[in-house]
Write a protein that holds these residues in place. Structure first.
Motif, PDB file in Angstrom:
ATOM      1  N   ASP A  40       1.144  -0.987  -0.745  1.00 48.28           N
ATOM      2  CA  ASP A  40      -0.756  -0.142   0.302  1.00 48.28           C
ATOM      3  C   ASP A  40       1.415   1.133   0.050  1.00 48.28           C
ATOM      4  OD1 ASP A  40       0.890   0.172   2.431  1.00 48.28           O
ATOM      5  OD2 ASP A  40      -1.223   0.017   3.741  1.00 48.28           O
ATOM      6  N   GLY A  41       2.410   0.624   0.292  1.00 49.52           N
ATOM      7  CA  GLY A  41       3.381   2.364   0.159  1.00 49.52           C
ATOM      8  C   GLY A  41       3.039   2.734   1.128  1.00 49.52           C
ATOM      9  N   THR A  42       3.078   1.995   2.181  1.00 49.90           N
ATOM     10  CA  THR A  42       3.205   2.442   3.584  1.00 49.90           C
ATOM     11  C   THR A  42       4.776   1.925   3.612  1.00 49.90           C
ATOM     12  OG1 THR A  42       2.231   0.657   4.697  1.00 49.90           O
ATOM     13  CG2 THR A  42       0.809   2.997   4.807  1.00 49.90           C
ATOM     14  N   ILE A  43       5.762   2.396   4.085  1.00 47.89           N
ATOM     15  CA  ILE A  43       7.302   1.920   5.218  1.00 47.89           C
ATOM     16  C   ILE A  43       6.756   1.177   6.913  1.00 47.89           C
ATOM     17  CG2 ILE A  43       9.657   2.566   4.529  1.00 47.89           C
ATOM     18  CD1 ILE A  43       9.149   3.916   2.606  1.00 47.89           C
ATOM     19  N   ASP A  44       7.606   0.219   6.352  1.00 41.76           N
ATOM     20  CA  ASP A  44       7.042  -0.224   7.446  1.00 41.76           C
ATOM     21  C   ASP A  44       9.019  -0.560   8.238  1.00 41.76           C
ATOM     22  OD1 ASP A  44       4.997  -0.984   7.977  1.00 41.76           O
ATOM     23  OD2 ASP A  44       5.382  -3.147   8.109  1.00 41.76           O
ATOM     24  N   GLY A  90       6.764  11.797   6.343  1.00 40.94           N
ATOM     25  CA  GLY A  90       5.407  11.227   6.271  1.00 40.94           C
ATOM     26  C   GLY A  90       4.770  11.684   8.068  1.00 40.94           C
ATOM     27  N   ASP A  91       3.735  10.669   8.262  1.00 38.24           N
ATOM     28  CA  ASP A  91       3.536  10.404   9.730  1.00 38.24           C
ATOM     29  C   ASP A  91       3.764   8.877   9.881  1.00 38.24           C
ATOM     30  OD1 ASP A  91       2.203  13.084   9.726  1.00 38.24           O
ATOM     31  OD2 ASP A  91       0.394  12.723   8.632  1.00 38.24           O
ATOM     32  N   VAL A  92       3.448   9.197  11.504  1.00 37.36           N
ATOM     33  CA  VAL A  92       4.382   7.764  12.029  1.00 37.36           C
ATOM     34  C   VAL A  92       3.838   7.340  13.086  1.00 37.36           C
ATOM     35  CG1 VAL A  92       6.682   5.989  13.146  1.00 37.36           C
ATOM     36  CG2 VAL A  92       7.163   8.227  11.146  1.00 37.36           C
ATOM     37  N   PHE A 107      14.628  -9.287  15.653  1.00 40.47           N
ATOM     38  CA  PHE A 107      13.861  -7.891  15.691  1.00 40.47           C
ATOM     39  C   PHE A 107      13.102  -8.450  16.874  1.00 40.47           C
ATOM     40  CE2 PHE A 107      14.485  -5.004  11.901  1.00 40.47           C
ATOM     41  CZ  PHE A 107      16.011  -4.931  11.635  1.00 40.47           C
ATOM     42  N   SER A 108      12.798  -6.954  17.637  1.00 39.89           N
ATOM     43  CA  SER A 108      11.119  -6.666  18.087  1.00 39.89           C
ATOM     44  C   SER A 108      10.509  -7.075  17.693  1.00 39.89           C
ATOM     45  CB  SER A 108      11.263  -6.005  19.374  1.00 39.89           C
ATOM     46  OG  SER A 108      11.325  -4.708  18.449  1.00 39.89           O
ATOM     47  N   ASN A 109       8.659  -6.845  18.163  1.00 41.54           N
ATOM     48  CA  ASN A 109       7.863  -6.915  16.969  1.00 41.54           C
ATOM     49  C   ASN A 109       6.945  -5.614  16.829  1.00 41.54           C
ATOM     50  OD1 ASN A 109       7.992  -9.811  17.957  1.00 41.54           O
ATOM     51  ND2 ASN A 109       5.872  -9.935  17.866  1.00 41.54           N
ATOM     52  N   ASP A 110       7.646  -4.697  17.307  1.00 36.04           N
ATOM     53  CA  ASP A 110       7.828  -4.050  17.469  1.00 36.04           C
ATOM     54  C   ASP A 110       8.109  -2.975  15.884  1.00 36.04           C
ATOM     55  OD1 ASP A 110       7.103  -2.699  20.252  1.00 36.04           O
ATOM     56  OD2 ASP A 110       9.211  -3.289  20.924  1.00 36.04           O
ATOM     57  N   VAL A 111       7.091  -2.657  15.220  1.00 33.57           N
ATOM     58  CA  VAL A 111       7.398  -1.939  14.166  1.00 33.57           C
ATOM     59  C   VAL A 111       7.154  -0.568  14.248  1.00 33.57           C
ATOM     60  CG1 VAL A 111       6.429  -2.120  12.135  1.00 33.57           C
ATOM     61  CG2 VAL A 111       6.482  -4.323  13.398  1.00 33.57           C
ATOM     62  N   VAL A 112       7.644   0.839  14.079  1.00 33.39           N
ATOM     63  CA  VAL A 112       6.826   2.034  13.170  1.00 33.39           C
ATOM     64  C   VAL A 112       6.778   1.910  11.527  1.00 33.39           C
ATOM     65  CG1 VAL A 112       7.836   3.163  15.020  1.00 33.39           C
ATOM     66  CG2 VAL A 112       9.214   3.047  13.091  1.00 33.39           C
ATOM     67  N   ARG A 113       5.775   2.504  11.782  1.00 31.91           N
ATOM     68  CA  ARG A 113       5.271   2.491   9.989  1.00 31.91           C
ATOM     69  C   ARG A 113       4.880   4.276   9.421  1.00 31.91           C
ATOM     70  NH1 ARG A 113       0.068  -1.167   8.852  1.00 31.91           N
ATOM     71  NH2 ARG A 113       2.321  -3.023   8.065  1.00 31.91           N
ATOM     72  N   ILE A 114       5.143   3.959   8.768  1.00 35.08           N
ATOM     73  CA  ILE A 114       5.551   6.090   7.939  1.00 35.08           C
ATOM     74  C   ILE A 114       4.333   5.749   6.696  1.00 35.08           C
ATOM     75  CG2 ILE A 114       6.787   7.969   6.632  1.00 35.08           C
ATOM     76  CD1 ILE A 114       9.566   6.536   7.542  1.00 35.08           C
ATOM     77  N   HIS A 115       3.237   6.243   7.016  1.00 35.11           N
ATOM     78  CA  HIS A 115       2.408   6.825   6.046  1.00 35.11           C
ATOM     79  C   HIS A 115       3.369   8.663   5.104  1.00 35.11           C
ATOM     80  CE1 HIS A 115      -0.423   4.479   7.721  1.00 35.11           C
ATOM     81  NE2 HIS A 115       0.013   4.423   8.942  1.00 35.11           N
ATOM     82  N   PRO A 116       3.554   7.505   3.847  1.00 39.53           N
ATOM     83  CA  PRO A 116       4.237   9.123   3.373  1.00 39.53           C
ATOM     84  C   PRO A 116       3.442   9.353   2.479  1.00 39.53           C
ATOM     85  CG  PRO A 116       4.620   7.161   2.428  1.00 39.53           C
ATOM     86  CD  PRO A 116       3.865   6.215   2.836  1.00 39.53           C
ATOM     87  N   ARG A 117       3.445  11.154   3.205  1.00 48.25           N
ATOM     88  CA  ARG A 117       2.983  12.641   2.720  1.00 48.25           C
ATOM     89  C   ARG A 117       3.681  13.007   1.784  1.00 48.25           C
ATOM     90  NH1 ARG A 117      -0.538   9.911   4.716  1.00 48.25           N
ATOM     91  NH2 ARG A 117      -1.201   9.983   6.282  1.00 48.25           N
ATOM     92  N   ARG A 118       4.640  13.275   1.652  1.00 51.87           N
ATOM     93  CA  ARG A 118       5.086  14.013   0.703  1.00 51.87           C
ATOM     94  C   ARG A 118       6.871  12.958  -0.026  1.00 51.87           C
ATOM     95  NH1 ARG A 118       6.238  18.199  -2.344  1.00 51.87           N
ATOM     96  NH2 ARG A 118       7.729  19.487  -3.130  1.00 51.87           N
ATOM     97  N   VAL A 119       6.759  13.585  -1.332  1.00 50.35           N
ATOM     98  CA  VAL A 119       7.869  12.135  -2.396  1.00 50.35           C
ATOM     99  C   VAL A 119       8.797  13.708  -2.830  1.00 50.35           C
ATOM    100  CG1 VAL A 119       8.597  10.512  -3.610  1.00 50.35           C
ATOM    101  CG2 VAL A 119       6.977  10.647  -1.507  1.00 50.35           C
ATOM    102  N   VAL A 120      10.286  12.945  -2.116  1.00 53.00           N
ATOM    103  CA  VAL A 120      11.036  13.961  -3.222  1.00 53.00           C
ATOM    104  C   VAL A 120      12.323  12.665  -3.774  1.00 53.00           C
ATOM    105  CG1 VAL A 120      12.883  15.396  -2.644  1.00 53.00           C
ATOM    106  CG2 VAL A 120      11.076  15.292  -1.585  1.00 53.00           C
ATOM    107  N   ASN A 168       9.573  16.087  -7.056  1.00 58.62           N
ATOM    108  CA  ASN A 168       8.718  16.255  -5.592  1.00 58.62           C
ATOM    109  C   ASN A 168       6.867  16.365  -5.983  1.00 58.62           C
ATOM    110  OD1 ASN A 168      11.439  16.981  -5.092  1.00 58.62           O
ATOM    111  ND2 ASN A 168      11.443  18.797  -5.554  1.00 58.62           N
ATOM    112  N   ARG A 169       7.000  15.478  -4.967  1.00 56.65           N
ATOM    113  CA  ARG A 169       5.260  15.499  -5.068  1.00 56.65           C
ATOM    114  C   ARG A 169       4.701  15.364  -3.673  1.00 56.65           C
ATOM    115  NH1 ARG A 169       7.120  11.988  -7.034  1.00 56.65           N
ATOM    116  NH2 ARG A 169       6.489   9.205  -6.637  1.00 56.65           N
ATOM    117  N   ASP A 170       3.214  16.202  -3.361  1.00 57.87           N
ATOM    118  CA  ASP A 170       2.579  15.571  -2.365  1.00 57.87           C
ATOM    119  C   ASP A 170       1.835  14.740  -2.682  1.00 57.87           C
ATOM    120  OD1 ASP A 170       3.613  17.895  -0.532  1.00 57.87           O
ATOM    121  OD2 ASP A 170       1.520  18.971  -1.279  1.00 57.87           O
ATOM    122  N   VAL A 171       1.941  13.144  -1.740  1.00 57.67           N
ATOM    123  CA  VAL A 171       0.938  12.118  -2.450  1.00 57.67           C
ATOM    124  C   VAL A 171      -0.059  12.258  -1.441  1.00 57.67           C
ATOM    125  CG1 VAL A 171       3.203  10.539  -3.417  1.00 57.67           C
ATOM    126  CG2 VAL A 171       2.577  10.521  -1.134  1.00 57.67           C
TER     127      VAL A 171
END
Length: 133
Positions: free
Chosen positions: A40-44, A91-93, A106-119, A130-133
């Motif tokens: 879905d484009g998010t990043i873990d 983005g927001d995490v 690794f631990s089971n903890d994850v941070v997930r980035i929800h992209p808002r801008r891509v450069v 450069n664009r907002d997504v």
């Protein structure tokens, strides 16, 4: 679509990025991380004992972050013979608890980035995209 096909392929070829979070005093803090691009484009992002890290605490206090993935190409890819190329994802995490760790150790903890801008630079041809997504 968050990433172009070229950007998605580029992100899949590299495993190391630098995550910038906002520290307690308001200054940026940069951390090398392993990342995974979801369909879905998010990043873990995960790590050993992630929930005990400063980056995790920073995200809990201020969920804005930026991930930079870049490298030096073997052949010129940009104007004037530049070899630098890469992508910054702002983005927001959110913090999550995964059923299984992203990698062994690794631990089971994850941070997930929800992209808002891509450069991106020198990936889809010379120059920046450069664009907002």
């Amino acid at each position: 679509m968050i990433f172009t096909e070229t950007e998605r392929e580029y992100l899949k070829t590299l495993a190391l990025g630098r995550l910038a979070t906002i520290g307690p005093a308001g200054a940026p803090q940069n951390h090398p991380v392993t990342y995974f691009v979801n369909d879905d484009g998010t990043i873990d992002i995960g790590g050993p004992a992630l929930s005990r890290s400063q980056k995790y605490r920073n995200i809990q206090a201020d969920p804005r972050a930026s991930l930079v993935v870049d490298d030096t190409a073997s052949e010129p890819v940009g104007p004037g013979g530049q070899r630098g190329r890469g992508i910054e994802i702002r983005g927001d995490v959110e913090v999550l608890l995964a059923d299984v760790p992203l990698l062994d150790g690794f631990s089971n903890d994850v941070v997930r980035i929800h992209p808002r801008r891509v450069v991106a630079w020198n990936l889809d041809g010379p120059g920046a995209n450069n664009r907002d997504v």
